[in-house]
Design a protein around this motif. Sequence first.
Motif, PDB file in Angstrom:
ATOM      1  N   ASP A 195      32.279 -21.387  27.984  1.00 40.67           N
ATOM      2  CA  ASP A 195      32.927 -22.309  28.901  1.00 40.67           C
ATOM      3  C   ASP A 195      34.341 -22.626  28.438  1.00 40.67           C
ATOM      4  O   ASP A 195      34.756 -22.276  27.331  1.00 40.67           O
ATOM      5  N   SER A 250      31.614 -18.804  35.759  1.00 39.76           N
ATOM      6  CA  SER A 250      31.099 -19.509  34.585  1.00 39.76           C
ATOM      7  C   SER A 250      30.232 -18.652  33.672  1.00 39.76           C
ATOM      8  O   SER A 250      29.696 -19.159  32.684  1.00 39.76           O
ATOM      9  N   GLN A 251      30.074 -17.398  33.970  1.00 41.71           N
ATOM     10  CA  GLN A 251      29.307 -16.529  33.096  1.00 41.71           C
ATOM     11  C   GLN A 251      30.077 -16.359  31.782  1.00 41.71           C
ATOM     12  O   GLN A 251      31.252 -16.060  31.784  1.00 41.71           O
ATOM     13  N   GLY A 252      29.399 -16.563  30.661  1.00 36.37           N
ATOM     14  CA  GLY A 252      30.064 -16.463  29.370  1.00 36.37           C
ATOM     15  C   GLY A 252      30.468 -17.837  28.852  1.00 36.37           C
ATOM     16  O   GLY A 252      30.022 -18.865  29.355  1.00 36.37           O
ATOM     17  N   ARG A 264      24.460 -24.042  37.130  1.00 37.97           N
ATOM     18  CA  ARG A 264      24.889 -22.840  36.396  1.00 37.97           C
ATOM     19  C   ARG A 264      26.409 -22.724  36.348  1.00 37.97           C
ATOM     20  O   ARG A 264      26.950 -21.642  36.120  1.00 37.97           O
ATOM     21  N   CYS A 265      27.085 -23.834  36.558  1.00 40.86           N
ATOM     22  CA  CYS A 265      28.555 -23.829  36.573  1.00 40.86           C
ATOM     23  C   CYS A 265      29.082 -24.736  35.468  1.00 40.86           C
ATOM     24  O   CYS A 265      28.445 -25.718  35.095  1.00 40.86           O
ATOM     25  N   GLN A 282      29.451 -20.429  39.683  1.00 38.95           N
ATOM     26  CA  GLN A 282      28.536 -19.751  38.769  1.00 38.95           C
ATOM     27  C   GLN A 282      28.988 -18.332  38.460  1.00 38.95           C
ATOM     28  O   GLN A 282      28.701 -17.807  37.381  1.00 38.95           O
ATOM     29  N   ARG A 283      29.726 -17.707  39.356  1.00 38.37           N
ATOM     30  CA  ARG A 283      30.219 -16.352  39.066  1.00 38.37           C
ATOM     31  C   ARG A 283      31.272 -16.383  37.960  1.00 38.37           C
ATOM     32  O   ARG A 283      31.248 -15.538  37.057  1.00 38.37           O
TER      33      ARG A 283
END
Length: 252
Positions: free
Chosen positions: A77, A73-75, A10-11, A70-71
């Motif tokens: 890239d 990487s939300q939205g 998720r990153c 992952q925190r």
Amino acid sequence: MGELHSDCSRCHGLCCVALAFTRSADFPVDKPAGTPCGNLLADFRCGVHDRLRDNGYAGCTVFECFGAGQRVSQGPDWRDDPAAAEPMFARFGKVRALHELLWHLAEALALPGTEPVRADLARIRDQVDKAADDPDVDVGAQRSAAVGVLRAAADLARGRGPDLAGADLIGRDLRRRALNGASLRGALLLGADLRGADLAKADLTGADLRGADLRGADLSGALFVTQPQLTAAVGDVTTLLPAARTRPAHWR
């Protein structure tokens, strides 16, 4: 509160792009910050993840973002908006530092004997977690607010063991040294011989365990042992680990 362990699926490959590394025993090439590693694939996976050490990337195996990847990487890239890439990389560094701090606060809250400081630990944990969403956060100030209560929690949990905080123990034979309940905060233990050592309730916050020999050592009750510390050390199947830690693949 955000997750405190990495989930590379998720990153956006932030550690493989944002961070710099230098050709050394840990890396086979130089890579400047902000430049993608040559092993980074289009799907943000590592092309040599299952053979990092064999390919000279031992430094990658001891890195842990504590969930910062992952925190952040939300939205979208960093490839979708080049102008936003540098701020994203800068934020990743800050959030990584704050998530490591959150990990230590969470560990302290779970320790027996820390009841006198648990309210303070919880308050600071919530403060740090909120601060992680501020791109202008002062990481040093957050650390300063937490260090005293974390030390107090460790002292309550470890009891009256010897104080070896910050000690230079590089290459030392510590097999017969009483380390039960010791404060080894920030101690230099590079290449130290800890075979068979009893590290119950020893505080290992920030201790440098690179190359330390942990074969047969009992770390099952040690305090604040991170996965990167274990990965940087030498161990085997007889090394006892704290709960929720995994035996590094290179240990034999």
